[in-house]
Write a protein that holds these residues in place. Structure first.
Motif, PDB file in Angstrom:
ATOM      1  N   ALA A 263       0.834  -1.209   0.000  1.00  0.00           N
ATOM      2  CA  ALA A 263       0.000   0.000   0.000  1.00  0.00           C
ATOM      3  C   ALA A 263       0.866   1.255   0.000  1.00  0.00           C
ATOM      4  O   ALA A 263       0.559   2.241  -0.661  1.00  0.00           O
TER       5      ALA A 263
ATOM      6  N   ALA B 272       4.121   1.343  -0.967  1.00  0.00           N
ATOM      7  CA  ALA B 272       5.024   1.360  -2.116  1.00  0.00           C
ATOM      8  C   ALA B 272       4.366   1.866  -3.386  1.00  0.00           C
ATOM      9  O   ALA B 272       5.029   2.453  -4.237  1.00  0.00           O
ATOM     10  N   VAL B 273       3.064   1.645  -3.538  1.00  0.00           N
ATOM     11  CA  VAL B 273       2.418   2.043  -4.793  1.00  0.00           C
ATOM     12  C   VAL B 273       1.701   3.388  -4.685  1.00  0.00           C
ATOM     13  O   VAL B 273       1.018   3.800  -5.614  1.00  0.00           O
ATOM     14  N   ARG B 274       1.860   4.061  -3.537  1.00  0.00           N
ATOM     15  CA  ARG B 274       1.208   5.367  -3.391  1.00  0.00           C
ATOM     16  C   ARG B 274       1.765   6.354  -4.404  1.00  0.00           C
ATOM     17  O   ARG B 274       2.957   6.354  -4.707  1.00  0.00           O
ATOM     18  N   SER B 275       0.906   7.183  -4.883  1.00  0.00           N
ATOM     19  CA  SER B 275       1.352   8.162  -5.876  1.00  0.00           C
ATOM     20  C   SER B 275       1.676   9.496  -5.236  1.00  0.00           C
ATOM     21  O   SER B 275       2.296  10.343  -5.841  1.00  0.00           O
TER      22      SER B 275
ATOM     23  N   ASN C 248      -7.209   0.892  -0.677  1.00  0.00           N
ATOM     24  CA  ASN C 248      -6.250  -0.103  -0.177  1.00  0.00           C
ATOM     25  C   ASN C 248      -6.949  -1.222   0.595  1.00  0.00           C
ATOM     26  O   ASN C 248      -6.567  -2.389   0.505  1.00  0.00           O
TER      27      ASN C 248
ATOM     28  N   LEU D 117      -4.805  -4.531   0.356  1.00  0.00           N
ATOM     29  CA  LEU D 117      -3.448  -4.056   0.622  1.00  0.00           C
ATOM     30  C   LEU D 117      -3.337  -3.565   2.061  1.00  0.00           C
ATOM     31  O   LEU D 117      -2.232  -3.346   2.558  1.00  0.00           O
ATOM     32  N   ASP D 118      -4.465  -3.371   2.697  1.00  0.00           N
ATOM     33  CA  ASP D 118      -4.491  -2.880   4.063  1.00  0.00           C
ATOM     34  C   ASP D 118      -5.709  -3.504   4.749  1.00  0.00           C
ATOM     35  O   ASP D 118      -6.607  -4.028   4.071  1.00  0.00           O
TER      36      ASP D 118
ATOM     37  N   PHE E  24      -3.218   1.755 -11.029  1.00  0.00           N
ATOM     38  CA  PHE E  24      -2.764   2.857 -10.179  1.00  0.00           C
ATOM     39  C   PHE E  24      -2.585   4.121 -11.010  1.00  0.00           C
ATOM     40  O   PHE E  24      -2.394   4.065 -12.215  1.00  0.00           O
ATOM     41  N   GLN E  25      -2.650   5.259 -10.295  1.00  0.00           N
ATOM     42  CA  GLN E  25      -2.456   6.528 -10.998  1.00  0.00           C
ATOM     43  C   GLN E  25      -1.056   6.568 -11.615  1.00  0.00           C
ATOM     44  O   GLN E  25      -0.894   6.907 -12.773  1.00  0.00           O
ATOM     45  N   GLU E  26      -0.064   6.216 -10.796  1.00  0.00           N
ATOM     46  CA  GLU E  26       1.284   6.058 -11.330  1.00  0.00           C
ATOM     47  C   GLU E  26       1.338   4.630 -11.852  1.00  0.00           C
ATOM     48  O   GLU E  26       1.657   3.703 -11.126  1.00  0.00           O
TER      49      GLU E  26
ATOM     50  N   HIS F  69       2.964   2.384 -12.743  1.00  0.00           N
ATOM     51  CA  HIS F  69       3.943   1.390 -12.291  1.00  0.00           C
ATOM     52  C   HIS F  69       4.262   0.358 -13.359  1.00  0.00           C
ATOM     53  O   HIS F  69       4.306  -0.842 -13.084  1.00  0.00           O
TER      54      HIS F  69
ATOM     55  N   ASP G 243      -7.163   3.665  -9.083  1.00  0.00           N
ATOM     56  CA  ASP G 243      -6.895   4.869  -8.295  1.00  0.00           C
ATOM     57  C   ASP G 243      -6.457   5.977  -9.253  1.00  0.00           C
ATOM     58  O   ASP G 243      -5.356   5.927  -9.793  1.00  0.00           O
TER      59      ASP G 243
END
Lengths: 397, 227
Positions: free
Chosen positions: A391, A393-396, B52, B57-58, B92-94, B96, B169
């Motif tokens: 959670a 690590a992938v935060r923007s 998350n 993820l959480d 994801f927004q970024e 990756h 996201d």
């Protein structure tokens, strides 16, 4: 994730991060090469030092009459004329002297007919030396303690047998030789012990020194062997004749016996310890280097590791990936290190004029060492990678 | 009424610290198969935290979360990882995207993690690339893709194993309108296949695109103005 996938991933990662991988492999190669090279060079140096010492290290002195001209003239010298009865005591009281003992061979001074069984008609056993020695002589030649050695200081008819002598005379080597005997010049001598610790005495039938001197009526063929402390041969040699014959030191001659075995063992032991220390330090250095490089790599890959975790990779998958990467780099680095070490050893030998000795076993072990060291050093980075929170690590933001 | 694809009940989340930071307060949300839900709100409202939790993820501090009818709150770390691999798709927004890997390799990693055999991967990769229109870029390194292509690759990766739930996201946050519409079209196609789609967004257009738009405000979820 199966093994094929894992290895494919590892190879692609290694290929992708060529600069990092090259540095990592270079570090492992340098460390492994230095380790293998240091071990090889130390061993090579040990052999060289050993060779040099073999020519110089001495602890043993042999004192003989100044002139031993043969049986005819020897018979003219009465017993005790060369070595007084207190000769051993006088020498052992000298500083640096550890042991001293007399020897006179019967075989070379007169007839010594040995038979195994029948005193008259039994087959004669040849090829053995019959030597009269004192108990101190066994100490002087560093023979393992023999419980009945004290009997050699008397004149009783007893024998101690070397291993080959016992075999030739059909006497089984055992703790208790009671009941066994050999026939020397028609007289039975009971066997009271065996001299199994020294190959030099293997073919020898040992009888008391005093008995041989009595039988020959002279000590003209005797010698006094002196064992000194390391480094003591020179000083002792200069005074030993006076100690034995204060009245006529010139009647004796001394010679220093080259015996480098003890010194060789000492040097080899010290060098082995040195190598162990160098090896240990290099091992620690190698693992530190690897761990450091791997931790940096893990930190730089945190988003990717987080992505993998988010996509469903377990902590074990991530740890396996990092461990396998480290291990693969370790094997490659180990191979390169082995090659480097071989070059290093040959170059050192050429520069110093030594004979190059490259141990193939050591070279073969290098990749295994690289693998083990890298895998072990990757444990902590792998644990760190496995602990990455997806959670986060992938935060923007 | 059919079982919802995902359902959270009275979920709270407080981050430990000094002082503790409460982020979510009694959130209830149910998303059915084929439904498109947009969640919007200001920065710090708890959108990413909620996503998350929905993406395993959480874990919530309290409350319940059922994914495909299974309570997820008591699952072990490895079981949650398995559910992420099989039941969930993330965008994801970024994006990756792994820049050093080719487009196909980026997808193959996901398949390897999901335990798909090597033989079946080529077909799945081809299908996914066809759906997002990246077949021609199959062997291009990720770093050479444009922003829109990277996001389409991220969508391809998320739908690759055909998960029943798709979570995104800010999937259109860094894209121009045309590329953003393109991504939403891809989500539409997934929803039509019965995939539950939950999108976190700041973008009003994306919010209007959804079947339901919910606003997360101060850690509480309510029906938004766009809904």
């Amino acid at each position: 994730m199966n093994v094929m996938d894992l290895m494919h991933d590892v190879l692609v990662e290694i290929h992708t991060r060529r600069a990092r991988t090259t540095l990592l492999v270079a570090a492992i190669a340098l460390s492994t090469g230095a380790l293998v090279g240091a071990v090889s060079i130390s061993r090579m140096a040990a052999v060289q030092i050993d060779t040099d010492l073999a020519a110089t290290a001495t602890r043993t002195i042999v004192v003989t009459p100044a002139s031993q001209e043969g049986p005819a003239s020897a018979l003219a010298v009465p017993a005790g004329a060369v070595f007084p009865s207190d000769a051993e005591a006088a020498v052992t009281s000298l500083p640096l002297v550890e042991a001293a003992g007399l020897r006179q061979d019967l075989t070379t001074r007169g007839a010594a007919v040995l038979r195994a069984r029948d005193p008259v008609d039994g087959p004669e056993v040849t090829g053995l030396t019959v030597a009269g020695v004192s108990a101190g002589y066994l100490d002087a030649v560093e023979l393992d303690a023999v419980p009945t050695a004290w009997m050699l200081d008397g004149t009783d008819r007893v024998v101690l047998l070397g291993a080959k002598a016992a075999e030739s005379l059909d006497v089984p080597v055992s703790q208790d030789p009671t009941g066994h005997g050999v026939w020397l010049n028609g007289i039975r001598y009971p066997v009271v012990g065996f001299l199994t610790g020294d190959p030099a005495l293997s073919s020898t039938v040992v009888v008391p020194y005093g008995l041989v001197t009595q039988m020959l009526g002279t000590d003209a063929g005797a010698s006094l062997t002196v064992l000194t402390a390391p480094g003591g041969a020179g000083p002792v040699a200069s005074v030993v004749r006076t100690a034995v014959r204060p009245d006529l030191p010139a009647s004796l001659a001394t010679s220093i016996v080259v015996d480098a075995a003890g010194a060789r063992r000492g040097v080899a032991t010290q060098l082995d310890r040195l190598v162990a220390w160098i090896g240990g330090l290099l091992l620690a250095l190698t693992m530190l280097l690897i761990a450091n490089a791997m931790v940096v790599a893990v930190m730089s890959r945190t988003p990717e590791i987080g992505l993998r975790r988010a996509m469903g990779a377990s902590r074990r998958n991530i740890a396996s990936l990092v461990l396998c990467e480290g291990a693969t780099a370790g094997v490659v680095g180990g191979l390169a290190g082995a090659a480097l070490a071989a070059v290093l050893v040959v170059a050192t030998a050429v520069v110093n004029g030594w004979t190059a000795r490259v141990d193939p076993v050591l070279l073969a072990v290098a990749p295994v060492f690289g693998l083990a060291a890298a895998a072990l050093a990757s444990v902590y980075p792998a644990a760190r990678a496995a602990a990455v929170q997806p959670a986060t690590a992938v935060r923007s933001d | 009424m059919s079982r919802p694809a995902l359902e959270v009940r009275d979920v709270t989340k407080t981050y430990v610290g000094h002082p503790p930071t409460p982020v979510l307060h009694g959130v209830d949300l149910s998303v059915g198969a084929g439904e498109r839900v947009a969640i919007f709100g200001s920065s710090g409202s708890g959108k990413s935290t909620l996503l998350n939790i929905l993406g395993l993820l959480d874990v919530p501090t309290s409350g319940a979360y059922d994914l495909l009818g299974q309570d997820t709150c008591a699952l072990s770390s490895s079981t949650r990882a398995k559910h992420r691999a099989s039941a969930l798709g993330f965008v994801f927004q970024e994006h990756h995207v792994l820049g050093a890997r080719t487009v196909a390799e980026n997808l193959a990693i996901k398949l390897a993690i999901s335990g798909v055999g090597r033989r079946g991967r080529a077909d799945l990769v081809r299908d996914a690339l066809t759906q997002v229109g990246l077949t021609h870029r199959r062997n291009a390194p990720g770093r050479l893709l444009s922003g829109g292509e990277k996001q389409r690759l991220a969508v391809a990766r998320a739908i690759l194993t055909q998960p029943p739930v798709l979570l995104a996201d800010e999937p259109t946050g860094n894209l121009d309108r045309a590329n953003a519409d393109n991504i939403l079209d891809l989500f539409d196609s997934q929803a039509r296949k019965g995939v539950a789609v939950v999108v976190i967004t700041h973008d009003p257009t994306t919010a209007r695109w959804a079947d339901r738009a919910l606003e997360l405000d101060g850690g509480r979820l309510r029906l938004g103005a766009h809904g």
